[in-house]
Design a protein around this motif. Structure first.
Motif, PDB file in Angstrom:
ATOM      1  N   GLY A  32      46.432  17.859 153.960  1.00  0.00           N
ATOM      2  CA  GLY A  32      47.795  17.869 153.427  1.00  0.00           C
ATOM      3  C   GLY A  32      48.234  16.598 152.722  1.00  0.00           C
ATOM      4  O   GLY A  32      49.341  16.540 152.189  1.00  0.00           O
ATOM      5  N   LYS A  34      36.448   2.463 167.628  1.00  0.00           N
ATOM      6  CA  LYS A  34      36.182   3.895 167.870  1.00  0.00           C
ATOM      7  C   LYS A  34      36.807   4.783 166.796  1.00  0.00           C
ATOM      8  O   LYS A  34      36.273   5.848 166.484  1.00  0.00           O
ATOM      9  CB  LYS A  34      36.697   4.304 169.258  1.00  0.00           C
ATOM     10  N   ALA A  84      42.104   9.360 163.766  1.00  0.00           N
ATOM     11  CA  ALA A  84      41.524  10.688 164.022  1.00  0.00           C
ATOM     12  C   ALA A  84      42.362  11.800 163.412  1.00  0.00           C
ATOM     13  O   ALA A  84      42.284  12.949 163.847  1.00  0.00           O
ATOM     14  CB  ALA A  84      41.334  10.909 165.519  1.00  0.00           C
ATOM     15  N   GLY A  85      43.196  11.468 162.439  1.00  0.00           N
ATOM     16  CA  GLY A  85      43.944  12.514 161.734  1.00  0.00           C
ATOM     17  C   GLY A  85      45.425  12.402 161.963  1.00  0.00           C
ATOM     18  O   GLY A  85      45.889  11.493 162.653  1.00  0.00           O
ATOM     19  N   ALA A  86      46.163  13.321 161.374  1.00  0.00           N
ATOM     20  CA  ALA A  86      47.594  13.391 161.653  1.00  0.00           C
ATOM     21  C   ALA A  86      47.751  13.788 163.121  1.00  0.00           C
ATOM     22  O   ALA A  86      46.863  14.427 163.700  1.00  0.00           O
ATOM     23  CB  ALA A  86      48.240  14.427 160.742  1.00  0.00           C
ATOM     24  N   ASP A  87      48.880  13.400 163.708  1.00  0.00           N
ATOM     25  CA  ASP A  87      49.087  13.629 165.137  1.00  0.00           C
ATOM     26  C   ASP A  87      49.331  15.117 165.409  1.00  0.00           C
ATOM     27  O   ASP A  87      50.361  15.663 165.014  1.00  0.00           O
ATOM     28  CB  ASP A  87      50.269  12.784 165.632  1.00  0.00           C
ATOM     29  N   ILE A  88      48.359  15.735 166.069  1.00  0.00           N
ATOM     30  CA  ILE A  88      48.420  17.184 166.283  1.00  0.00           C
ATOM     31  C   ILE A  88      49.578  17.549 167.215  1.00  0.00           C
ATOM     32  O   ILE A  88      50.243  18.560 167.026  1.00  0.00           O
ATOM     33  CB  ILE A  88      47.061  17.698 166.811  1.00  0.00           C
ATOM     34  N   GLY A 125      40.542  14.042 158.895  1.00  0.00           N
ATOM     35  CA  GLY A 125      41.790  14.632 158.422  1.00  0.00           C
ATOM     36  C   GLY A 125      42.624  13.597 157.672  1.00  0.00           C
ATOM     37  O   GLY A 125      42.158  12.949 156.724  1.00  0.00           O
ATOM     38  N   GLY A 126      43.870  13.404 158.142  1.00  0.00           N
ATOM     39  CA  GLY A 126      44.743  12.410 157.514  1.00  0.00           C
ATOM     40  C   GLY A 126      44.145  11.010 157.543  1.00  0.00           C
ATOM     41  O   GLY A 126      44.470  10.183 156.689  1.00  0.00           O
ATOM     42  N   GLU A 138      41.925  10.895 154.620  1.00  0.00           N
ATOM     43  CA  GLU A 138      42.799  10.884 153.432  1.00  0.00           C
ATOM     44  C   GLU A 138      43.446   9.511 153.232  1.00  0.00           C
ATOM     45  O   GLU A 138      43.566   9.020 152.111  1.00  0.00           O
ATOM     46  CB  GLU A 138      43.866  11.974 153.580  1.00  0.00           C
ATOM     47  N   GLU A 174      45.751   5.017 172.354  1.00  0.00           N
ATOM     48  CA  GLU A 174      45.789   6.157 173.280  1.00  0.00           C
ATOM     49  C   GLU A 174      45.570   7.476 172.542  1.00  0.00           C
ATOM     50  O   GLU A 174      45.198   8.482 173.157  1.00  0.00           O
ATOM     51  CB  GLU A 174      47.114   6.169 174.064  1.00  0.00           C
ATOM     52  N   ALA A 175      45.764   7.508 171.230  1.00  0.00           N
ATOM     53  CA  ALA A 175      45.591   8.749 170.461  1.00  0.00           C
ATOM     54  C   ALA A 175      44.609   8.546 169.309  1.00  0.00           C
ATOM     55  O   ALA A 175      44.680   9.221 168.286  1.00  0.00           O
ATOM     56  CB  ALA A 175      46.939   9.227 169.935  1.00  0.00           C
ATOM     57  N   GLU A 192      40.581  19.972 159.388  1.00  0.00           N
ATOM     58  CA  GLU A 192      41.830  20.738 159.531  1.00  0.00           C
ATOM     59  C   GLU A 192      41.577  22.238 159.665  1.00  0.00           C
ATOM     60  O   GLU A 192      42.362  22.958 160.279  1.00  0.00           O
ATOM     61  CB  GLU A 192      42.752  20.488 158.321  1.00  0.00           C
ATOM     62  N   LEU A 249      41.962  23.855 162.869  1.00  0.00           N
ATOM     63  CA  LEU A 249      43.317  23.943 163.427  1.00  0.00           C
ATOM     64  C   LEU A 249      44.122  25.049 162.741  1.00  0.00           C
ATOM     65  O   LEU A 249      45.322  25.181 162.971  1.00  0.00           O
ATOM     66  CB  LEU A 249      44.048  22.601 163.234  1.00  0.00           C
ATOM     67  N   ALA A 282      45.940   8.373 165.816  1.00  0.00           N
ATOM     68  CA  ALA A 282      46.481   9.552 165.115  1.00  0.00           C
ATOM     69  C   ALA A 282      47.754   9.149 164.382  1.00  0.00           C
ATOM     70  O   ALA A 282      48.580   8.375 164.883  1.00  0.00           O
ATOM     71  CB  ALA A 282      46.757  10.669 166.116  1.00  0.00           C
TER      72      ALA A 282
HETATM   73  C1  HXC Z   1      46.808  13.705 168.422  1.00  0.00           C
HETATM   74  C2  HXC Z   1      44.740  12.985 169.145  1.00  0.00           C
HETATM   75  C3  HXC Z   1      44.173  13.246 167.877  1.00  0.00           C
HETATM   76  C4  HXC Z   1      45.035  13.760 166.863  1.00  0.00           C
HETATM   77  C5  HXC Z   1      42.637  12.478 169.154  1.00  0.00           C
HETATM   78  N1  HXC Z   1      43.749  12.498 169.896  1.00  0.00           N
HETATM   79  N2  HXC Z   1      42.863  12.924 167.924  1.00  0.00           N
HETATM   80  N3  HXC Z   1      46.049  13.223 169.406  1.00  0.00           N
HETATM   81  N4  HXC Z   1      46.332  13.977 167.172  1.00  0.00           N
HETATM   82  N5  HXC Z   1      44.596  14.017 165.613  1.00  0.00           N
HETATM   83  C6  HXC Z   1      43.932  12.119 171.285  1.00  0.00           C
HETATM   84  C7  HXC Z   1      43.319  13.137 172.247  1.00  0.00           C
HETATM   85  O1  HXC Z   1      44.238  14.198 172.475  1.00  0.00           O
HETATM   86  C8  HXC Z   1      43.121  12.288 173.490  1.00  0.00           C
HETATM   87  O2  HXC Z   1      44.356  12.129 174.153  1.00  0.00           O
HETATM   88  C9  HXC Z   1      42.732  10.930 172.920  1.00  0.00           C
HETATM   89  O3  HXC Z   1      43.211  10.925 171.553  1.00  0.00           O
HETATM   90  C10 HXC Z   1      41.222  10.715 172.886  1.00  0.00           C
HETATM   91  O4  HXC Z   1      40.621  11.816 172.205  1.00  0.00           O
HETATM   92  P1  HXC Z   1      39.425  12.676 172.809  1.00  0.00           P
HETATM   93  O5  HXC Z   1      39.422  13.981 172.112  1.00  0.00           O
HETATM   94  O6  HXC Z   1      39.495  12.702 174.309  1.00  0.00           O
HETATM   95  O7  HXC Z   1      38.173  11.775 172.377  1.00  0.00           O
HETATM   96  P2  HXC Z   1      36.696  12.277 172.036  1.00  0.00           P
HETATM   97  O8  HXC Z   1      36.232  13.298 173.038  1.00  0.00           O
HETATM   98  O9  HXC Z   1      35.900  11.018 171.881  1.00  0.00           O
HETATM   99  O10 HXC Z   1      36.787  13.029 170.637  1.00  0.00           O
HETATM  100  C11 HXC Z   1      37.165  12.302 169.446  1.00  0.00           C
HETATM  101  C12 HXC Z   1      37.515  13.282 168.295  1.00  0.00           C
HETATM  102  C13 HXC Z   1      38.573  14.301 168.793  1.00  0.00           C
HETATM  103  C14 HXC Z   1      36.252  14.015 167.838  1.00  0.00           C
HETATM  104  C15 HXC Z   1      38.063  12.425 167.151  1.00  0.00           C
HETATM  105  O11 HXC Z   1      39.665  13.584 169.417  1.00  0.00           O
HETATM  106  C16 HXC Z   1      39.128  15.158 167.718  1.00  0.00           C
HETATM  107  O12 HXC Z   1      38.505  16.116 167.294  1.00  0.00           O
HETATM  108  N6  HXC Z   1      40.369  14.866 167.311  1.00  0.00           N
HETATM  109  C17 HXC Z   1      41.108  15.688 166.350  1.00  0.00           C
HETATM  110  C18 HXC Z   1      40.570  15.508 164.939  1.00  0.00           C
HETATM  111  C19 HXC Z   1      41.333  16.357 163.946  1.00  0.00           C
HETATM  112  O13 HXC Z   1      41.334  17.590 164.050  1.00  0.00           O
HETATM  113  N7  HXC Z   1      41.942  15.728 162.959  1.00  0.00           N
HETATM  114  C20 HXC Z   1      42.726  16.442 161.934  1.00  0.00           C
HETATM  115  C21 HXC Z   1      44.173  16.541 162.323  1.00  0.00           C
HETATM  116  S1  HXC Z   1      45.123  17.450 161.173  1.00  0.00           S
HETATM  117  P3  HXC Z   1      44.508  12.420 175.742  1.00  0.00           P
HETATM  118  O14 HXC Z   1      45.962  12.242 175.971  1.00  0.00           O
HETATM  119  O15 HXC Z   1      43.983  13.784 175.985  1.00  0.00           O
HETATM  120  O16 HXC Z   1      43.648  11.346 176.361  1.00  0.00           O
HETATM  121  C22 HXC Z   1      45.403  16.391 159.894  1.00  0.00           C
HETATM  122  C23 HXC Z   1      46.260  16.909 158.748  1.00  0.00           C
HETATM  123  C24 HXC Z   1      46.546  15.861 157.726  1.00  0.00           C
HETATM  124  O17 HXC Z   1      44.966  15.290 159.907  1.00  0.00           O
HETATM  125  C25 HXC Z   1      47.671  16.251 156.788  1.00  0.00           C
HETATM  126  C26 HXC Z   1      48.998  15.686 157.165  1.00  0.00           C
HETATM  127  C27 HXC Z   1      50.101  15.926 156.208  1.00  0.00           C
END
Ligand code: HXC
Length: 258
Positions: A140, A59, A63-67, A108-109, A112, A23-24, A132, A135, A27
């Motif tokens: 990290g 798929k 997709a990274g750490a949970d935002i 992102g994560g 990593e 569902e995420a 990142e 955002l 993440a």
């Molecule tokens: C929480 C996430 C998520 C994330 C996706 N989802 N990535 N939830 N954290 N990182 C959730 C969406 O909110 C959505 O939930 C569902 O997954 C499907 O994602 P969509 O965006 O609708 O899918 P799509 O349009 O196909 O786009 C895919 C995507 C995009 C390009 C991967 O989801 C995206 O850009 N995600 C974020 C990527 C990101 O920025 N990662 C870095 C995070 S920071 P709903 O409930 O709306 O259906 C990080 C820091 C690491 O990683 C360091 C830690 C210490």
């Protein structure tokens, strides 16, 4: 042990760990990374496991750490909980080889996490990135350091500063992944590779992993010395005698981890 965010199966001396938060897009939240650290600890201690594969869905690897989980945190909370530091360090303590089998997004994560594994096999639909910057944060759990070591400063810097994704062909060309395979072949190929590693002498497998990892932690001279000492010590094993005898007798070796 039963997990809520992972599916773990052990077969043919290979532990397959699937990240399972569809569902995420897998993440990485605290529960998932905590469970992953636990699953790796169990796999490392399990005699029926000789190699580990971590994968996600078609798929998304992750997709990274949970935002959502991070969005309202303060820096004090992040610091006091050592956010993902404890989990990632425990992952790095795993002695058995870990293959990341990446399909779809590894962002992102997620990118990593893949880079913390021992090597990455990816599907032709894989996309790697450190987005990142979009955002208002930076990587990290090692992204700025590990991606730079994998692909060099120029490409790493561009990816961290712009957040652009790298496709599978570029990832292979730049040395981030060991190989690209068609999506349908990813899991069969990763498992076959893991079984191949599982068939070797575990003594030399663990030594090889330690020695290659030294290349990131020390000088060339010290690293080569470390390798030479391990190389010499492996001549005390029965598996070295067996491996060389099998070659000379033109047969398959029967390693016994001794
Ligand atoms: C929480 C996430 C998520 C994330 C996706 N989802 N990535 N939830 N954290 N990182 C959730 C969406 O909110 C959505 O939930 C569902 O997954 C499907 O994602 P969509 O965006 O609708 O899918 P799509 O349009 O196909 O786009 C895919 C995507 C995009 C390009 C991967 O989801 C995206 O850009 N995600 C974020 C990527 C990101 O920025 N990662 C870095 C995070 S920071 P709903 O409930 O709306 O259906 C990080 C820091 C690491 O990683 C360091 C830690 C210490």
């Amino acid at each position: 042990m039963a997990y809520q965010t992972l599916i773990v199966e052990v077969e043919d001396y290979v532990a397959l760990i699937r990240l399972n938060r569809p569902e995420a897009l897998n993440a990485l939240n605290s529960m998932l990374l905590g469970e992953l650290a636990e699953a790796l600890k169990e796999a490392d201690a399990n005699d029926k496991v000789r190699c580990i594969v971590i994968t996600g869905s078609e798929k998304a690897f992750a997709a990274g750490a949970d935002i959502k989980e991070m969005s309202t945190k303060t820096s004090v909370e992040m610091f006091l909980s050592n956010f993902f530091g404890t989990e990632s360090e425990s992952l790095l303590r795993t002695r058995k080889p870990i293959i990341a089998a990446v399909a779809g997004y590894a962002l992102g994560g997620g990118c990593e996490l893949a880079m913390m594994c021992d090597f990455i096999l990816c599907a032709d639909n894989a996309k790697f990135g450190q987005p990142e910057i979009n955002l208002g944060i930076i990587a990290g759990i090692g992204g700025t350091q590990r991606l730079t070591r994998f692909v060099g400063k120029s490409k790493s810097m561009e990816m961290h500063l712009t957040g652009r994704f790298m496709d599978a062909a570029e990832a292979e060309r730049s040395g981030l992944v060991s190989r690209v395979v068609p999506l349908a072949q990813l899991l069969p190929e990763a498992l076959a590779t893991a079984r191949k590693i599982a068939s070797k002498s575990q003594v030399s497998v663990l030594a090889a992993k330690e020695a290659v990892n030294r290349a990131y932690e020390t000088t060339l001279h010290e690293g080569v010395l470390f390798e030479r000492r391990l190389f010499h010590s492996l001549f005390s094993t029965e598996d070295q005698k067996e491996g060389m005898a099998a070659f000379l007798e033109k047969r398959e070796p029967q390693f016994r981890d001794r």
